[in-house]
Design a protein around this motif. Structure first.
Motif, mmCIF file in Angstrom:
data_model
loop_
_atom_site.group_PDB
_atom_site.id
_atom_site.type_symbol
_atom_site.label_atom_id
_atom_site.label_comp_id
_atom_site.label_asym_id
_atom_site.label_seq_id
_atom_site.Cartn_x
_atom_site.Cartn_y
_atom_site.Cartn_z
ATOM 1 N N ALA A 216 0.828 -1.205 0.000
ATOM 2 C CA ALA A 216 0.000 0.000 0.000
ATOM 3 C C ALA A 216 0.861 1.254 0.000
ATOM 4 C CB ALA A 216 -0.928 -0.014 1.215
ATOM 5 N N ASP A 217 1.928 1.239 0.781
ATOM 6 C CA ASP A 217 2.865 2.365 0.823
ATOM 7 C C ASP A 217 3.493 2.577 -0.554
ATOM 8 O OD1 ASP A 217 4.626 4.354 1.659
ATOM 9 O OD2 ASP A 217 6.031 2.948 2.597
ATOM 10 N N MET A 218 3.902 1.489 -1.221
ATOM 11 C CA MET A 218 4.518 1.599 -2.546
ATOM 12 C C MET A 218 3.535 2.127 -3.584
ATOM 13 S SD MET A 218 6.437 -1.390 -4.765
ATOM 14 C CE MET A 218 4.958 -2.413 -4.893
ATOM 15 N N GLN A 219 2.292 1.660 -3.525
ATOM 16 C CA GLN A 219 1.286 2.105 -4.494
ATOM 17 C C GLN A 219 0.971 3.586 -4.311
ATOM 18 O OE1 GLN A 219 -0.178 0.265 -6.942
ATOM 19 N NE2 GLN A 219 -0.668 -1.792 -6.226
ATOM 20 N N ALA A 220 1.032 4.070 -3.071
ATOM 21 C CA ALA A 220 0.572 5.434 -2.790
ATOM 22 C C ALA A 220 1.650 6.491 -2.930
ATOM 23 C CB ALA A 220 -0.019 5.483 -1.382
ATOM 24 N N ASN A 221 2.916 6.144 -2.756
ATOM 25 C CA ASN A 221 3.966 7.158 -2.644
ATOM 26 C C ASN A 221 5.080 6.935 -3.666
ATOM 27 O OD1 ASN A 221 2.960 8.526 -0.134
ATOM 28 N ND2 ASN A 221 3.249 6.440 0.683
ATOM 29 N N ALA A 222 5.217 7.883 -4.583
ATOM 30 C CA ALA A 222 6.264 7.806 -5.601
ATOM 31 C C ALA A 222 7.593 8.311 -5.054
ATOM 32 C CB ALA A 222 5.868 8.617 -6.823
#
Length: 520
Positions: A216-222
């Motif tokens: 979820a962290d990877m999907q949300a934060n570039a």
């Protein structure tokens, strides 16, 4: 007392009770002391079995699967029911011993697997193979589903649908990981966990950002532009880019942090016992320890497409001249090919009426010196080249301007080379060959050490013999692939005895003979 053979076959009976053991014998059958059941007198031919450490007549390259055929009498139709049972992929054992002896004294001649039987009105023939067949399973059975609904998802779309997810083992350099989310610029580095990775864009290293906490962290934060952030989990390892790449994206991947876990032995062990693999208890652990001591160098294996476990193991084993395979008891063995040394397990010689065969003195029925199938046909080599440190993505143009000369040199070739030479060999052998070996070692010092070792092994005369002897309990119990034996004859320079290593065994149980391929 007379020699008989027993067959123990594991089968599945779908009508109940499920897994069953079928027992057959040569001669009049067997039900001696300690026997687990009655062995029906059905065996016509107890199997001709062939196993080799490498290809026939060679000392390197791919491992060959051993095979044979067990033939059972069925003229009365008593075995017709086998047609409804499941035998394929299940275990079989062939034993030998005296018909009047206790079951516990029988020696296991072979333990392996089977295919479904072939029937005639008179016979049932069962093709048997050693357990090497079990390693022909896919290295990576998990495929990309292609189910992304962009901008979400880590399964790609139609572009990678059905392709196997990547496998990274040990230390691999400049691999090209697949893009699994084109909207968020997410790449999958491996199907499992990794210890770390460095990402490159057209040869330029990207700035490493903080690792992600979860998907979820990877999907949300570039990441920031020009940077890459990693996520390593047991369910998969990924990298997200902070900006669209200028060109080819590659990665150096370290699977596990400790160099001691990136050796040839550890990679072979992990491949063999991985998901869907063999039971770790079926691996001879002493072999793993010994191989780690003999070949402690770091290596790596990358699969970005279809590959089998066996193909991966062969590529890893070639890095250090290693043979792997299953012994007569069905246990996985692995060892580095080395010149025969030490106390021989047996001596082969010509016996006369004054001497008789014993457990360690074996009569030679036939002997022939053969031509090697190795490069140069077994002639002493004057030079050995070892290719190492594979660059998985060759790049010769389009590189970023900040890529330095050393990295450009690395990127332009698939392998580096280490060479060992002894020109004195050519004084005696004018046609002495140069041998080349390709492996996956990571470091130049280790590759040079391997080149030196191989030159010492191959720059001297090596004989390849095919030797025939009678099949007895001593041979079945003590002599297997890799064992060291002595040949003592008044001919061919063997008068004082010469040591050899067993690289091939072909057993003809019907005629009570065994042929050995010896190298030394």
């Amino acid at each position: 007392m007379s020699l008989i053979y027993l067959a123990e076959i594991t089968a599945y009976d779908p009508a109940g009770p499920g897994v069953v053991t079928l027992r057959y014998a040569t001669g009049a059958g067997y039900s001696g002391p300690g026997a687990p059941g009655y062995y029906e007198p059905r065996i016509i031919r107890p199997a001709q079995l062939r196993r080799t450490a490498f290809g026939s007549g060679t000392t390197s390259g791919a491992v060959e699967t051993g095979y044979g055929e067990l033939v059972l009498a069925n003229i009365d139709g008593g075995l017709d029911g086998l047609i409804d049972l499941g035998l394929d992929g299940r275990s079989i054992r062939i034993l030998q011993g005296d018909d009047a002896a206790a079951y516990g004294s029988f020696q296991v001649l072979f333990a392996g697997t089977m295919e479904q039987p072939r029937f005639t009105l008179a016979e049932v023939a069962i093709l048997i193979r050693d357990r090497l067949f079990e390693l022909d399973r896919p290295l990576q059975p998990t495929k990309f589903a292609g189910t992304n609904v962009l901008p979400d998802g880590l399964e790609g779309t139609d572009d990678i649908k059905g392709q196997p997810k990547p496998v990274a083992l040990g230390l691999v350099e400049n691999v090209a990981p697949p893009m699994v989310n084109t909207a968020r610029l997410i790449l999958q580095l491996a199907a499992g966990s990794i210890a770390g990775a460095t990402l490159y864009d057209n040869g330029v290293a990207l700035t490493a950002g903080a690792a992600y906490a979860d998907i979820a962290d990877m999907q949300a934060n570039a990441p920031a532009a020009g940077a890459a952030r990693l996520l390593a989990t047991a369910g998969g390892s990924y990298a997200r880019l902070g900006s669209s790449p200028a060109g080819q994206v590659t990665a150096d991947i370290t699977q596990v942090a400790s160099a001691a876990d990136r050796t040839v032995a550890q990679l072979l062990l992990g491949l063999a016992t991985g998901p869907g693999g063999i039971d770790p208890a079926d691996v001879v652990s002493a072999d793993v320890t010994a191989l780690d001591s003999a070949a402690p160098a770091v290596c790596g294996y990358w699969a970005g497409g279809e590959a089998s476990v066996r193909q991966a193991m062969e590529a890893v084993a070639a890095s250090a001249g290693v043979w792997f395979g299953f012994d007569r008891l069905g246990r996985l063995r692995m060892t580095q090919l080395a010149a025969p040394a030490g106390t021989p397990a047996a001596t082969f010689t010509r016996l006369d009426s004054s001497r008789v065969a014993t457990a360690t003195i074996i009569d030679i029925l036939e002997i022939e010196r053969e031509t090697s199938g190795d490069a140069g046909r077994g002639m002493p080599a004057y030079r050995v080249t070892v290719e190492y440190r594979r660059n998985h993505t060759v790049q010769t143009d389009g590189l970023g301007g900040v890529v330095d000369a050393a990295r450009r040199e690395f990127l332009r070739a698939e392998y580096r080379s280490a060479t060992a030479t002894d020109a004195t060999v050519q004084i005696v052998h004018l046609l002495a060959p140069e041998l080349a070996f390709r492996g996956l070692l990571a470091n130049p010092a280790d590759a040079q050490a391997e080149a030196d070792r191989l030159l010492a092994l191959y720059k001297v005369r090596r004989d390849l013999l095919r030797l025939r002897a009678r099949l007895g309990d001593a041979l079945a119990a003590t002599l297997d692939l890799g064992a060291v034996v002595e040949v003592r004859l008044p001919r061919l320079g063997y008068g004082g005895g010469k040591l050899f290593r067993i690289l091939g065994i072909e057993t003809d149980a019907e005629r009570g003979l065994v042929d050995f391929n010896l190298w030394g």
